[in-house]
Design a protein around this motif. Structure first.
Motif, short mmCIF file in Angstrom:
data_model
loop_
_atom_site.label_atom_id
_atom_site.label_comp_id
_atom_site.label_asym_id
_atom_site.label_seq_id
_atom_site.Cartn_x
_atom_site.Cartn_y
_atom_site.Cartn_z
N SER A 102 0.80 -1.22 0.00
CA SER A 102 0.00 0.00 0.00
C SER A 102 0.84 1.28 0.00
CB SER A 102 -0.95 0.00 1.20
OG SER A 102 -0.23 -0.02 2.40
N VAL A 103 2.15 1.17 0.09
CA VAL A 103 3.01 2.36 0.12
C VAL A 103 2.82 3.26 -1.11
CG1 VAL A 103 5.42 3.13 0.04
CG2 VAL A 103 4.72 1.41 1.71
N PRO A 104 2.76 2.76 -2.33
CA PRO A 104 2.54 3.66 -3.47
C PRO A 104 1.23 4.44 -3.35
CG PRO A 104 3.26 1.52 -4.26
CD PRO A 104 3.01 1.38 -2.79
N GLU A 105 0.19 3.80 -2.82
CA GLU A 105 -1.08 4.51 -2.63
C GLU A 105 -0.96 5.60 -1.58
OE1 GLU A 105 -3.69 1.33 -1.70
OE2 GLU A 105 -3.71 0.57 -3.75
N ILE A 106 -0.21 5.33 -0.52
CA ILE A 106 0.01 6.34 0.53
C ILE A 106 0.80 7.51 -0.03
CG2 ILE A 106 1.16 6.77 2.73
CD1 ILE A 106 0.42 3.86 3.50
N ASP B 92 0.81 8.52 -3.15
CA ASP B 92 -0.12 9.26 -4.01
C ASP B 92 -1.05 10.14 -3.17
OD1 ASP B 92 0.95 8.19 -6.29
OD2 ASP B 92 -0.60 6.64 -6.53
N LEU B 93 -1.54 9.60 -2.05
CA LEU B 93 -2.40 10.36 -1.16
C LEU B 93 -1.66 11.57 -0.60
CD1 LEU B 93 -5.04 10.71 0.42
CD2 LEU B 93 -4.08 9.20 2.18
N GLN B 94 -0.41 11.38 -0.18
CA GLN B 94 0.40 12.48 0.34
C GLN B 94 0.60 13.55 -0.73
OE1 GLN B 94 1.67 12.88 3.57
NE2 GLN B 94 2.04 14.94 2.80
N ARG B 95 0.84 13.14 -1.96
CA ARG B 95 1.01 14.08 -3.07
C ARG B 95 -0.26 14.91 -3.28
NH1 ARG B 95 2.64 10.59 -7.11
NH2 ARG B 95 4.64 10.52 -6.08
N GLU B 96 -1.42 14.27 -3.22
CA GLU B 96 -2.69 14.97 -3.39
C GLU B 96 -2.95 15.95 -2.24
OE1 GLU B 96 -4.82 14.96 -6.01
OE2 GLU B 96 -3.30 13.74 -6.99
N ILE B 97 -2.61 15.55 -1.02
CA ILE B 97 -2.77 16.45 0.13
C ILE B 97 -1.85 17.65 -0.01
CG2 ILE B 97 -2.38 16.65 2.62
CD1 ILE B 97 -3.42 13.75 2.86
N ASN B 98 -0.61 17.43 -0.44
CA ASN B 98 0.32 18.53 -0.65
C ASN B 98 -0.20 19.50 -1.70
OD1 ASN B 98 2.05 17.50 1.25
ND2 ASN B 98 3.44 16.57 -0.25
N LYS B 99 -0.78 18.98 -2.78
CA LYS B 99 -1.36 19.83 -3.82
C LYS B 99 -2.51 20.66 -3.27
CE LYS B 99 -1.38 16.95 -7.57
NZ LYS B 99 -2.00 16.38 -8.75
#
Length: 146
Positions: free
Chosen positions: A15-19, A21-28
């Motif tokens: 699940s690390v790649p999904e996490i 991606d989630l972090q990237r979306e939150i940063n955006k």
């Protein structure tokens, strides 16, 4: 040798790649906090020239009669109404990005202006406003007596 603990680590590793991606979306999502938003319409450029301020803004396709400019103290207000292009029967918007409807923008000026001498010109979609500084607000040289 391979107990339940190893399988939990394996699932987490999957699940690390999904996490990420989630972090990237939150940063955006939070990267534009404190910056101008679409509420800051229209965008303006303000600069000082001689003893005046010059304000320019783009208001494409607007009728000058639908634009209001007013000055109260050290606040410039630009407001108006932009209308959409009429759509004929059988036509459909595929994309609509231009701001439509009523807008108002208040701009805090760095000094008091002479509201009676303000000039506004609208040409080719550009609104140019010249705001002369109030004579009483101009810096004065004070002579020092010995």
């Amino acid at each position: 040798m391979f107990g339940p603990g190893i399988w939990r680590v394996k699932r987490f590793a999957d699940s690390v790649p999904e996490i990420i991606d989630l972090q990237r979306e939150i940063n955006k999502l939070f990267s534009n906090v404190g910056q101008g938003t679409t509420l800051d319409y229209p965008a303006v450029n303000v600069w000082e020239k001689d003893d005046s301020l010059v304000v320019t803004t783009e208001l494409p396709g607007m009728d000058p009669d639908n634009i209001n400019v007013s000055v109260t103290g050290a606040v410039l207000t630009i407001s108006g109404t932009s209308k959409s292009d009429p759509i004929k029967e059988g036509e459909t918007y595929l994309r609509q990005e231009r701001e439509l409807g009523n807008f108002q923008r208040n701009i805090q000026l760095p000094f008091q202006v002479d509201s009676k001498a303000v000039e506004a010109k609208y040409e080719k979609g550009m609104l140019n406003i010249t705001l002369p500084r109030l004579k009483e607000d101009l810096p004065k040289k004070i002579k020092i007596n010995p």
